[in-house]
Design a protein around this motif. Structure first.
Motif, mmCIF file in Angstrom:
data_model
loop_
_atom_site.group_PDB
_atom_site.id
_atom_site.type_symbol
_atom_site.label_atom_id
_atom_site.label_comp_id
_atom_site.label_asym_id
_atom_site.label_seq_id
_atom_site.Cartn_x
_atom_site.Cartn_y
_atom_site.Cartn_z
ATOM 1 N N SER A 152 1.106 -1.128 0.112
ATOM 2 C CA SER A 152 -0.167 -0.023 0.125
ATOM 3 C C SER A 152 0.752 1.286 0.046
ATOM 4 C CB SER A 152 -0.982 -0.010 1.269
ATOM 5 O OG SER A 152 -1.848 -1.256 1.217
ATOM 6 N N GLU A 153 1.804 1.332 0.593
ATOM 7 C CA GLU A 153 2.685 2.357 0.896
ATOM 8 C C GLU A 153 3.328 2.730 -0.355
ATOM 9 O OE1 GLU A 153 5.239 2.972 4.251
ATOM 10 O OE2 GLU A 153 3.728 1.841 5.510
ATOM 11 N N ILE A 154 3.855 1.560 -1.088
ATOM 12 C CA ILE A 154 4.799 1.718 -2.307
ATOM 13 C C ILE A 154 3.805 2.244 -3.380
ATOM 14 C CG2 ILE A 154 5.816 0.510 -4.191
ATOM 15 C CD1 ILE A 154 7.048 -1.213 -1.809
ATOM 16 N N ILE A 155 2.512 1.497 -3.587
ATOM 17 C CA ILE A 155 1.560 2.167 -4.296
ATOM 18 C C ILE A 155 1.344 3.641 -4.214
ATOM 19 C CG2 ILE A 155 -0.904 2.059 -4.822
ATOM 20 C CD1 ILE A 155 -0.813 -1.051 -4.624
ATOM 21 N N GLU A 156 1.116 4.032 -3.118
ATOM 22 C CA GLU A 156 1.148 5.387 -2.703
ATOM 23 C C GLU A 156 2.325 6.336 -3.126
ATOM 24 O OE1 GLU A 156 0.640 8.407 1.240
ATOM 25 O OE2 GLU A 156 -0.671 6.529 1.018
ATOM 26 N N ALA A 157 3.120 5.848 -2.839
ATOM 27 C CA ALA A 157 4.421 6.339 -3.329
ATOM 28 C C ALA A 157 4.766 6.586 -4.771
ATOM 29 C CB ALA A 157 5.814 5.623 -2.622
ATOM 30 N N LEU A 158 4.429 5.536 -5.648
ATOM 31 C CA LEU A 158 4.477 5.506 -7.124
ATOM 32 C C LEU A 158 3.039 6.302 -7.621
ATOM 33 C CD1 LEU A 158 5.164 1.818 -7.476
ATOM 34 C CD2 LEU A 158 6.720 3.631 -7.771
ATOM 35 N N GLY A 159 2.436 6.969 -6.977
ATOM 36 C CA GLY A 159 1.512 7.826 -7.666
ATOM 37 C C GLY A 159 0.182 7.057 -7.578
ATOM 38 N N ASP A 160 -0.276 6.173 -6.718
ATOM 39 C CA ASP A 160 -1.565 5.532 -6.824
ATOM 40 C C ASP A 160 -1.569 4.565 -8.085
ATOM 41 O OD1 ASP A 160 -2.368 5.973 -4.152
ATOM 42 O OD2 ASP A 160 -3.299 7.974 -5.232
ATOM 43 N N VAL A 161 -0.554 3.948 -8.489
ATOM 44 C CA VAL A 161 -0.669 3.024 -9.649
ATOM 45 C C VAL A 161 -1.560 1.844 -9.419
ATOM 46 C CG1 VAL A 161 1.819 3.587 -10.522
ATOM 47 C CG2 VAL A 161 1.250 1.613 -9.130
ATOM 48 N N SER A 162 -2.106 1.354 -10.484
ATOM 49 C CA SER A 162 -2.882 0.021 -10.340
ATOM 50 C C SER A 162 -2.349 -1.230 -9.817
ATOM 51 C CB SER A 162 -3.433 -0.443 -11.859
ATOM 52 O OG SER A 162 -2.293 -0.850 -12.529
ATOM 53 N N THR A 163 -2.906 -2.066 -9.286
ATOM 54 C CA THR A 163 -2.301 -3.171 -8.566
ATOM 55 C C THR A 163 -1.412 -4.055 -9.674
ATOM 56 O OG1 THR A 163 -4.242 -3.396 -7.066
ATOM 57 C CG2 THR A 163 -2.689 -5.326 -7.262
ATOM 58 N N ALA A 164 -2.137 -4.211 -10.880
ATOM 59 C CA ALA A 164 -1.423 -4.742 -11.759
ATOM 60 C C ALA A 164 -0.025 -4.108 -12.418
ATOM 61 C CB ALA A 164 -2.298 -4.833 -13.295
ATOM 62 N N ARG A 165 -0.021 -2.855 -12.505
ATOM 63 C CA ARG A 165 1.266 -1.961 -12.524
ATOM 64 C C ARG A 165 2.395 -2.316 -11.550
ATOM 65 N NH1 ARG A 165 5.020 -0.629 -15.505
ATOM 66 N NH2 ARG A 165 6.127 1.257 -15.234
ATOM 67 N N PHE A 166 1.633 -2.300 -10.042
ATOM 68 C CA PHE A 166 2.678 -2.366 -9.058
ATOM 69 C C PHE A 166 3.377 -3.484 -9.255
ATOM 70 C CE2 PHE A 166 3.364 -4.939 -5.245
ATOM 71 C CZ PHE A 166 3.958 -3.968 -4.467
ATOM 72 N N TYR A 167 2.500 -4.878 -9.599
ATOM 73 C CA TYR A 167 3.225 -6.137 -9.834
ATOM 74 C C TYR A 167 4.200 -6.144 -10.904
ATOM 75 C CZ TYR A 167 0.423 -8.068 -6.190
ATOM 76 O OH TYR A 167 -0.376 -8.491 -4.846
ATOM 77 N N GLN A 168 4.105 -5.418 -12.007
ATOM 78 C CA GLN A 168 5.141 -5.419 -13.063
ATOM 79 C C GLN A 168 6.305 -4.466 -12.506
ATOM 80 O OE1 GLN A 168 2.874 -2.973 -15.839
ATOM 81 N NE2 GLN A 168 2.059 -4.969 -17.187
ATOM 82 N N ILE A 169 5.944 -3.523 -11.770
ATOM 83 C CA ILE A 169 7.264 -2.776 -11.216
ATOM 84 C C ILE A 169 7.894 -3.469 -10.312
ATOM 85 C CG2 ILE A 169 7.596 -0.701 -9.605
ATOM 86 C CD1 ILE A 169 5.623 0.729 -11.456
ATOM 87 N N ARG A 170 7.327 -4.327 -9.336
ATOM 88 C CA ARG A 170 7.999 -5.021 -8.445
ATOM 89 C C ARG A 170 8.850 -5.999 -8.957
ATOM 90 N NH1 ARG A 170 5.051 -9.686 -4.702
ATOM 91 N NH2 ARG A 170 5.030 -10.400 -6.644
ATOM 92 N N ARG A 171 8.461 -6.318 -10.180
ATOM 93 C CA ARG A 171 9.290 -7.601 -10.674
ATOM 94 C C ARG A 171 10.405 -7.087 -11.488
ATOM 95 N NH1 ARG A 171 5.293 -9.606 -13.823
ATOM 96 N NH2 ARG A 171 5.830 -8.499 -15.556
ATOM 97 N N ASP A 172 10.125 -5.944 -12.528
ATOM 98 C CA ASP A 172 11.137 -5.244 -13.217
ATOM 99 C C ASP A 172 10.781 -3.756 -13.408
ATOM 100 O OD1 ASP A 172 13.131 -4.653 -15.073
ATOM 101 O OD2 ASP A 172 11.955 -5.842 -16.858
ATOM 102 N N TYR A 173 11.617 -2.798 -12.757
ATOM 103 C CA TYR A 173 11.628 -1.398 -13.001
ATOM 104 C C TYR A 173 12.953 -1.014 -13.759
ATOM 105 C CZ TYR A 173 9.792 3.194 -12.126
ATOM 106 O OH TYR A 173 9.230 4.504 -12.059
#
Length: 78
Positions: free
Chosen positions: A27-48
């Motif tokens: 939740s904190e990372i999603i907020e820090a990233l600018g309220d990205v979607s859950t799917a986008r969060f998992y993409q970023i978690r895997r490869d940014y």
């Protein structure tokens, strides 16, 4: 000359967290990233690729707050 792309993943840091802390960190990372979607969060978690320094620092601060060592946060490759 091709631009050098460095990939970052913080997936292994989640292995160091409890289930409850993992939800809070997500939740904190999603907020820090600018309220990205859950799917986008998992993409970023895997490869940014080429993560901006300020976002990398924010993610590190979140994990450090939950007791994950800085050396245990990132997987980095080209």
């Amino acid at each position: 000359m091709a631009k050098r792309i460095i990939h970052y993943s913080f997936r292994k840091a989640f292995d160091k967290l409890t289930l409850g802390d993992g939800r809070a960190v997500r939740s904190e990372i999603i907020e820090a990233l600018g309220d990205v979607s859950t799917a986008r969060f998992y993409q970023i978690r895997r490869d940014y690729p080429n993560i901006p320094a300020y976002i990398k620092q924010e993610i590190e601060q979140i994990f450090l707050k939950y007791g994950v060592l800085e050396s245990e946060i990132w997987e980095i490759w080209e």
